[in-house]
Design an enzyme around this catalytic site. Structure first.
Site, mmCIF file in Angstrom:
data_model
loop_
_atom_site.group_PDB
_atom_site.id
_atom_site.type_symbol
_atom_site.label_atom_id
_atom_site.label_comp_id
_atom_site.label_asym_id
_atom_site.label_seq_id
_atom_site.Cartn_x
_atom_site.Cartn_y
_atom_site.Cartn_z
ATOM 1 N N TYR A 1 29.450 42.587 37.095
ATOM 2 C CA TYR A 1 28.714 41.446 36.534
ATOM 3 C C TYR A 1 27.211 41.743 36.464
ATOM 4 C CZ TYR A 1 33.278 39.331 36.896
ATOM 5 O OH TYR A 1 34.613 39.083 36.744
ATOM 6 N N ASN B 1 32.940 51.488 42.512
ATOM 7 C CA ASN B 1 34.277 51.151 41.997
ATOM 8 C C ASN B 1 34.360 51.303 40.477
ATOM 9 O OD1 ASN B 1 36.192 49.628 44.198
ATOM 10 N ND2 ASN B 1 34.039 49.374 44.700
ATOM 11 N N HIS C 1 26.446 37.341 44.146
ATOM 12 C CA HIS C 1 27.482 38.214 43.579
ATOM 13 C C HIS C 1 26.808 39.353 42.819
ATOM 14 C CE1 HIS C 1 31.162 39.623 42.035
ATOM 15 N NE2 HIS C 1 31.671 38.519 41.511
ATOM 16 N N ASN D 1 31.440 43.917 41.098
ATOM 17 C CA ASN D 1 32.525 43.776 40.109
ATOM 18 C C ASN D 1 32.120 43.787 38.645
ATOM 19 O OD1 ASN D 1 33.992 43.673 42.402
ATOM 20 N ND2 ASN D 1 34.633 41.533 42.245
ATOM 21 N N LEU E 1 37.684 34.136 45.127
ATOM 22 C CA LEU E 1 38.849 34.230 44.245
ATOM 23 C C LEU E 1 38.734 33.255 43.083
ATOM 24 C CD1 LEU E 1 41.454 34.402 47.121
ATOM 25 C CD2 LEU E 1 41.076 36.239 45.448
ATOM 26 N N THR E 2 38.474 33.778 41.912
ATOM 27 C CA THR E 2 38.459 32.974 40.691
ATOM 28 C C THR E 2 39.868 32.472 40.403
ATOM 29 O OG1 THR E 2 36.566 34.127 39.782
ATOM 30 C CG2 THR E 2 38.099 33.164 38.187
HETATM 31 C C1 LIG Z 1 42.855 36.258 41.294
HETATM 32 C C2 LIG Z 1 41.643 37.000 41.746
HETATM 33 C C3 LIG Z 1 40.392 36.450 41.528
HETATM 34 C C4 LIG Z 1 39.232 37.111 41.987
HETATM 35 N N1 LIG Z 1 38.005 36.522 41.827
HETATM 36 C C5 LIG Z 1 36.899 37.079 42.372
HETATM 37 C C6 LIG Z 1 35.657 36.403 42.344
HETATM 38 O O1 LIG Z 1 35.528 35.256 41.871
HETATM 39 N N2 LIG Z 1 34.582 37.037 42.899
HETATM 40 C C7 LIG Z 1 34.677 38.284 43.468
HETATM 41 O O2 LIG Z 1 33.677 38.809 43.963
HETATM 42 N N3 LIG Z 1 35.861 38.933 43.530
HETATM 43 C C8 LIG Z 1 36.971 38.347 43.024
HETATM 44 N N4 LIG Z 1 38.188 38.976 43.147
HETATM 45 C C9 LIG Z 1 38.291 40.179 43.987
HETATM 46 C C10 LIG Z 1 38.695 39.773 45.415
HETATM 47 O O3 LIG Z 1 37.650 39.065 46.052
HETATM 48 C C11 LIG Z 1 39.059 40.993 46.297
HETATM 49 O O4 LIG Z 1 37.964 41.852 46.385
HETATM 50 C C12 LIG Z 1 40.259 41.749 45.730
HETATM 51 O O5 LIG Z 1 41.343 40.857 45.507
HETATM 52 C C13 LIG Z 1 40.742 42.856 46.667
HETATM 53 O O6 LIG Z 1 41.086 42.305 47.927
HETATM 54 P P1 LIG Z 1 42.638 42.102 48.351
HETATM 55 O O7 LIG Z 1 43.272 43.476 48.275
HETATM 56 O O8 LIG Z 1 42.548 41.560 49.750
HETATM 57 O O9 LIG Z 1 43.262 41.142 47.385
HETATM 58 C C14 LIG Z 1 39.349 38.350 42.649
HETATM 59 C C15 LIG Z 1 40.623 38.918 42.841
HETATM 60 C C16 LIG Z 1 41.761 38.255 42.409
HETATM 61 C C17 LIG Z 1 43.116 38.847 42.686
#
Ligand SMILES: Cc1cc2nc3c(=O)[nH]c(=O)nc-3n(C[C@H](O)[C@H](O)[C@H](O)COP(=O)(O)O)c2cc1C
Length: 365
Positions: A179, A232, A174, A177, A25-26
């Protein structure tokens, strides 16, 4: 009956006390220097009840940066900062791996000394970059030359050495998404005619070269995982046949014996699409982590059905630092506030209480 999410599991060399994975989570809270500090250590410490924490995406080199205030793992200050995080997590009996990140074209010229991000292509992403000037369109990238790939691989290798020095239990590459690595995997983006483009074998080449270097740097495939999300279409990374790419990649990952494969399962308007997961798992036979849109209840069902060995939760871990404990005692979950997902400060970051804190507060009131 105890929830299957609360039983221990082993992913490669990683022994987890439960099957809750904190998704990467960034949170953009590591400042201009991109160095984690005390507030970040406290945030991760609060979430150490997860079987495994995957760190927020962490840039392997300045070239890999695409957002304001995200952390790095290329210099000694960053290693020392991350060490305070890993020590805080380990002191609570938790496990944490570093998510190694190169954004590729999902970036902005203001982050790059020569004014250009790099990619598999020279077309811009359909995405925004979070800069000092707010959310802006990503910049047109420079196409990486084939003779630059060893340098990109070396950057991943160096960041892995740094992650080990910082005390991480392993790393997650990673490749999801939208990247850099997904910009090579996806034929909707990768328009190359060299050995890194065209056939599926060529498009997976950079990801596999990176993995082999990362495994060599950690000394064990059992501490290396990978995150995938092909299918996705994030940030324009569409592919004409993602099942074929995932099945091919799955076989290559299987041969390498990685700790785990972590897949962001597509969820569309008509519901969850399990077909791509099935394609990936037709060849990947090792530990499997599923992500996207799970509640503890649906995650527990996925484990019970054998669809996953562990389940990653993103937003739920932002607002419920003690998510596994809440699941154990059947406590209600707190809703996350998206307005504080990114930004600065403790509000919406370390401010969400654990149930035990809430009970203490209500008793004191
Ligand atoms: C605030 C935020 C930051 C995120 N940052 C990353 C990240 O740094 N790397 C990554 O692979 N996915 C990132 N994601 C995606 C999440 O890891 C996750 O796949 C996504 O939130 C869906 O899962 P959830 O429904 O449980 O929230 C981010 C999602 C959110 C909401």
């Amino acid at each position: 009956m105890t929830s299957p999410l609360l039983s221990p599991v082993t992913l490669g060399a990683l022994d987890l006390k439960n099957r809750f994975v904190m998704a990467p989570l960034t949170r953009t809270r590591t400042g201009e220097a991109r160095v984690p500090g005390a507030m970040n250590a406290e945030y991760y410490r609060q979430r150490a009840g997860a079987g495994l924490i995957v760190s927020e995406a962490t840039a392997i080199t300045p070239e890999a940066v695409g957002y304001q205030w995200t952390p790095g793992l290329w210099n000694d200050e960053q290693v020392a900062g991350w060490r305070t995080v890993t020590e805080a997590v380990h002191a609570e009996g938790g496990r944490i791996v570093a998510q190694l990140w190169h954004v590729g074209r999902v970036s902005h010229s203001s982050f790059h000394a020569d004014g250009m991000p790099v990619s598999s292509t020279d077309t811009a992403a359909e995405a925004k970059s979070f800069t000092a000037g707010g959310y802006v369109d990503t910049s047109v990238p420079r196409r990486l030359r084939a003779d630059e790939m060893p340098r990109v691989v070396a950057d991943f290798r160096r960041a892995t050495v740094n992650a080990v020095a910082a005390g991480f239990d392993g790393v997650e590459v990673h490749a999801a998404n939208g990247y850099l690595l997904e910009q090579f995997l996806a034929d909707g983006v990768n328009d190359r005619d060299d050995s890194y483009g065209g056939s599926v074998e060529n498009r997976v080449r950079l990801t596999l070269e990176v993995l082999d270097a990362v495994v060599a740097a950690t000394g064990s495939a059992g501490t290396v995982g990978i995150r995938l999300s092909l299918g996705n279409g994030t940030a324009g990374t569409t592919d004409s046949d993602p099942a074929a790419v995932l099945a091919h990649l799955g076989a290559e990952l299987d041969r390498r014996g990685l700790a785990y494969v972590h897949y962001v399962e597509p969820v569309g308007e008509s519901g969850r699409d399990t077909a791509l997961t099935a394609a990936l798992r037709s060849t990947w036979t090792g530990p499997f982590v599923l992500a996207q849109g799970f509640t503890p209840e649906t995650g527990a069902a996925a484990v019970a059905e054998g669809r996953a060995d562990a389940v990653a939760f993103g937003r739920a871990f932002i607002s419920n630092p003690d998510l596994p404990e809440r699941h154990r005692v059947g406590a209600d979950l707190t809703e996350a506030d998206p307005s504080t997902f990114y930004g600065e400060g403790a509000q919406g970051y370390t401010s969400y209480p654990a149930v035990t804190d809430q009970e203490r507060d209500s008793t004191a009131a």
